[in-house]
Design a protein around this motif. Structure first.
Motif, PDB file in Angstrom:
ATOM      1  N   VAL A   5      57.798  42.201  99.330  1.00  0.00           N
ATOM      2  CA  VAL A   5      59.333  40.769  98.738  1.00  0.00           C
ATOM      3  C   VAL A   5      58.872  40.454  98.089  1.00  0.00           C
ATOM      4  O   VAL A   5      57.984  39.508  97.649  1.00  0.00           O
ATOM      5  CB  VAL A   5      58.744  40.498 100.350  1.00  0.00           C
ATOM      6  CG1 VAL A   5      60.022  39.220 100.514  1.00  0.00           C
ATOM      7  CG2 VAL A   5      58.929  41.446 101.691  1.00  0.00           C
ATOM      8  N   ASP A   8      60.488  34.135  96.420  1.00  0.00           N
ATOM      9  CA  ASP A   8      61.210  33.288  96.681  1.00  0.00           C
ATOM     10  C   ASP A   8      62.236  33.383  97.962  1.00  0.00           C
ATOM     11  O   ASP A   8      63.426  33.734  98.634  1.00  0.00           O
ATOM     12  CB  ASP A   8      62.168  32.618  95.666  1.00  0.00           C
ATOM     13  CG  ASP A   8      63.022  34.173  95.368  1.00  0.00           C
ATOM     14  OD1 ASP A   8      62.238  35.191  95.662  1.00  0.00           O
ATOM     15  OD2 ASP A   8      63.974  34.053  94.469  1.00  0.00           O
ATOM     16  N   ARG A   9      61.893  35.060  98.199  1.00  0.00           N
ATOM     17  CA  ARG A   9      63.316  35.477  99.587  1.00  0.00           C
ATOM     18  C   ARG A   9      61.751  35.884 101.357  1.00  0.00           C
ATOM     19  O   ARG A   9      60.269  35.293 101.312  1.00  0.00           O
ATOM     20  CB  ARG A   9      63.507  37.218  99.964  1.00  0.00           C
ATOM     21  CG  ARG A   9      63.597  36.930  98.271  1.00  0.00           C
ATOM     22  CD  ARG A   9      64.491  36.871  98.155  1.00  0.00           C
ATOM     23  NE  ARG A   9      66.029  36.673  99.035  1.00  0.00           N
ATOM     24  CZ  ARG A   9      67.057  35.338  99.723  1.00  0.00           C
ATOM     25  NH1 ARG A   9      67.818  34.992  98.879  1.00  0.00           N
ATOM     26  NH2 ARG A   9      68.024  36.480 100.506  1.00  0.00           N
ATOM     27  N   PRO A  10      63.081  35.057 102.029  1.00  0.00           N
ATOM     28  CA  PRO A  10      61.840  35.244 103.834  1.00  0.00           C
ATOM     29  C   PRO A  10      61.290  36.493 103.805  1.00  0.00           C
ATOM     30  O   PRO A  10      61.072  37.478 103.738  1.00  0.00           O
ATOM     31  CB  PRO A  10      63.366  34.513 104.041  1.00  0.00           C
ATOM     32  CG  PRO A  10      64.530  34.221 104.058  1.00  0.00           C
ATOM     33  CD  PRO A  10      63.558  34.782 102.437  1.00  0.00           C
ATOM     34  N   GLU A  13      62.831  39.071 105.768  1.00  0.00           N
ATOM     35  CA  GLU A  13      64.086  39.852 105.722  1.00  0.00           C
ATOM     36  C   GLU A  13      64.265  41.116 105.669  1.00  0.00           C
ATOM     37  O   GLU A  13      63.346  42.209 104.908  1.00  0.00           O
ATOM     38  CB  GLU A  13      64.698  39.273 104.022  1.00  0.00           C
ATOM     39  CG  GLU A  13      65.824  38.651 103.869  1.00  0.00           C
ATOM     40  CD  GLU A  13      65.692  38.772 102.056  1.00  0.00           C
ATOM     41  OE1 GLU A  13      65.611  39.223 101.263  1.00  0.00           O
ATOM     42  OE2 GLU A  13      67.070  37.367 102.323  1.00  0.00           O
ATOM     43  N   GLY A  37      62.996  34.663 108.420  1.00  0.00           N
ATOM     44  CA  GLY A  37      64.134  35.004 108.255  1.00  0.00           C
ATOM     45  C   GLY A  37      64.329  36.429 108.440  1.00  0.00           C
ATOM     46  O   GLY A  37      65.584  37.186 108.130  1.00  0.00           O
ATOM     47  N   GLU A 346      57.665  28.851  98.830  1.00  0.00           N
ATOM     48  CA  GLU A 346      58.362  29.290  97.644  1.00  0.00           C
ATOM     49  C   GLU A 346      59.960  29.316  98.621  1.00  0.00           C
ATOM     50  O   GLU A 346      60.908  29.744  98.176  1.00  0.00           O
ATOM     51  CB  GLU A 346      57.953  30.706  97.517  1.00  0.00           C
ATOM     52  CG  GLU A 346      56.715  30.595  96.743  1.00  0.00           C
ATOM     53  CD  GLU A 346      55.977  30.559  97.027  1.00  0.00           C
ATOM     54  OE1 GLU A 346      55.283  30.785  98.682  1.00  0.00           O
ATOM     55  OE2 GLU A 346      54.265  30.487  96.542  1.00  0.00           O
ATOM     56  N   ALA A 347      59.654  30.052 100.308  1.00  0.00           N
ATOM     57  CA  ALA A 347      61.233  29.973 101.221  1.00  0.00           C
ATOM     58  C   ALA A 347      60.694  29.212 102.203  1.00  0.00           C
ATOM     59  O   ALA A 347      60.759  29.421 103.252  1.00  0.00           O
ATOM     60  CB  ALA A 347      60.411  31.530 101.381  1.00  0.00           C
TER      61      ALA A 347
END
Length: 395
Positions: A5, A8-10, A13, A37, A346-347
């Motif tokens: 992952v 910067d993404r959950p 997700e 996320g 980051e997230a």
């Protein structure tokens, strides 16, 4: 293998969760997954809704969703399906085929009576992760018992360890329910781990998460000691003195005194050499009672004696950014909400949407995920199998 992952993404997700949880243990677990996320779909029934929807406090603003419900159901979509009806069960299984996780904290046996046990869910989706959060676990002689936080704290050993020497055991109460709170954090971690393993080819699994087991585990160091823990109130050896004392306005100040602090404390209190602990306690209580909490804390802290004001909820709200940064947060309308147990740089975790109304997303979810047509959704609603919020019908 599962692709990493991006930072910067959950982290969750791409994970879809069917949330059958209610109250705290199940719903708070799924709320944390949503914060991380995951796409979480809260599943209620036209005949039984999450009791937190009506769990209001005296003086609460009329028409506002109760804070307990908002905190444990933020960032979720909401659907209403009667799982006792064959068509409702079929709808849930169609959703399960397109989902990754099912979370439930029903009384043991309820999911099986719906014919939605792990074997059935696995038949629909071999990679499904079923997280069963219960009072006493899936098996054993107590598995079917009805429990509340108070009874769980009793049988886990927690209540025994709380209270004063001349009093009885103490439970944390319905607004805390310690076993419910801690299981949500541990369960969310287990679910995230199981989901990543499933995505990496390990297949589905059934997680058996017992609140009683977890609470006893967290007390393990105390109960494997040479002697069974005794109730001492705020006192805690080897500290020489530890308790809470009232200031001039009746507010509480917590103080912990060790042996190394005694000379400085005795000078502050004007006590003679060789004063006993009882005299020291009396003098300290009088000293704090003669000033306000802030002055008392400052005076003790200047001597490197541990002291702090005992803060309530309103006090904590006033210390945002000083004593805490993420423990509480705000809803879109400005109301306070329970925040997050940790944060990601980051997230960052955030409240992206408020808790859903009853059936707010039923039509959309059944059509977009389960593949129902608008006419089929309308027929299910007409038959009472599903509940669709006003203005949220099939387009």
């Amino acid at each position: 293998m599962m692709a990493p992952v991006p930072p910067d993404r959950p982290p969750l997700e791409g994970c879809r969760v069917l949330d059958l949880g209610i109250i705290t243990a199940g719903a708070a677990t799924s709320a944390l997954l949503a914060d991380l996320g995951a796409e979480v779909i809260k599943v209620e029934s036209p005949t039984y809704r999450d009791p937190f929807r009506v769990w209001t406090e005296p003086g609460a603003p009329a028409g506002r969703m109760p804070p307990f419900f908002r905190a444990t159901n933020r960032n979720k979509a909401g659907i209403s399906i009667d799982l006792k009806h064959p068509d409702g069960r079929a709808a849930l299984l169609r959703l399960a085929r397109r989902s990754d996780v099912v979370v439930e904290n029903f009384r043991r046996g309820v999911l099986a009576r719906f014919d939605l046990g792990y074997d059935v869910l696995r038949g629909a989706n071999p990679d499904i992760v079923l997280a069963s959060i219960s009072s006493q676990g899936e098996t054993g002689p107590d598995a079917g018992y009805v429990s509340y936080g108070s009874t769980l704290e009793a049988v886990s050993g927690l209540a025994w360890a709380g209270g004063y020497a001349d009093g009885g055991p103490v439970v944390s109460g319905r607004d805390l329910n310690y076993p419910d709170q801690v299981v949500a954090i541990f369960a969310a971690g287990m679910i995230a781990t199981a989901w990543r393993a499933s995505r990496s080819g390990a297949g589905g699994t059934h997680l058996d998460l017992s609140q009683r087991e977890l609470t006893s585990f967290l007390l393990g160091e105390a109960f494997v000691a040479a002697e069974e823990p005794a109730r001492r109130g705020n006192a805690q050896p080897p500290h020489r003195l530890q308790d809470c004392f009232r200031d001039a306005a009746g507010r509480w100040v917590a103080v912990t005194v060790d042996d190394r602090d005694l000379p400085a404390l005795d000078r502050l209190l004007g006590l003679p050499a060789g004063a006993g602990d009882a005299a020291r306690r009396t003098a300290l209580a009088g000293w704090i009672a003669g000033r306000d909490a802030a002055a008392a804390v400052a005076g003790l802290a200047a001597l490197s004696i541990a002291a702090a004001p005992v803060l309530g909820g309103r006090d904590l709200a006033e210390h945002e950014g000083r004593l805490w940064a993420m423990a509480m947060t705000h809803a879109a309308d400005g109301a306070w909400l329970k925040g997050f147990p940790f944060q990601l740089e980051e997230a960052p975790l955030s409240v992206r949407r408020d808790a859903p109304g009853v059936g707010a997303d039923t039509a959309r979810v059944l059509m977009e995920i389960a593949g129902y047509s608008a006419a089929e959704v309308a027929a299910l609603a007409a038959g009472g199998v599903i509940e669709v919020a006003a203005g949220a019908g099939a387009a």
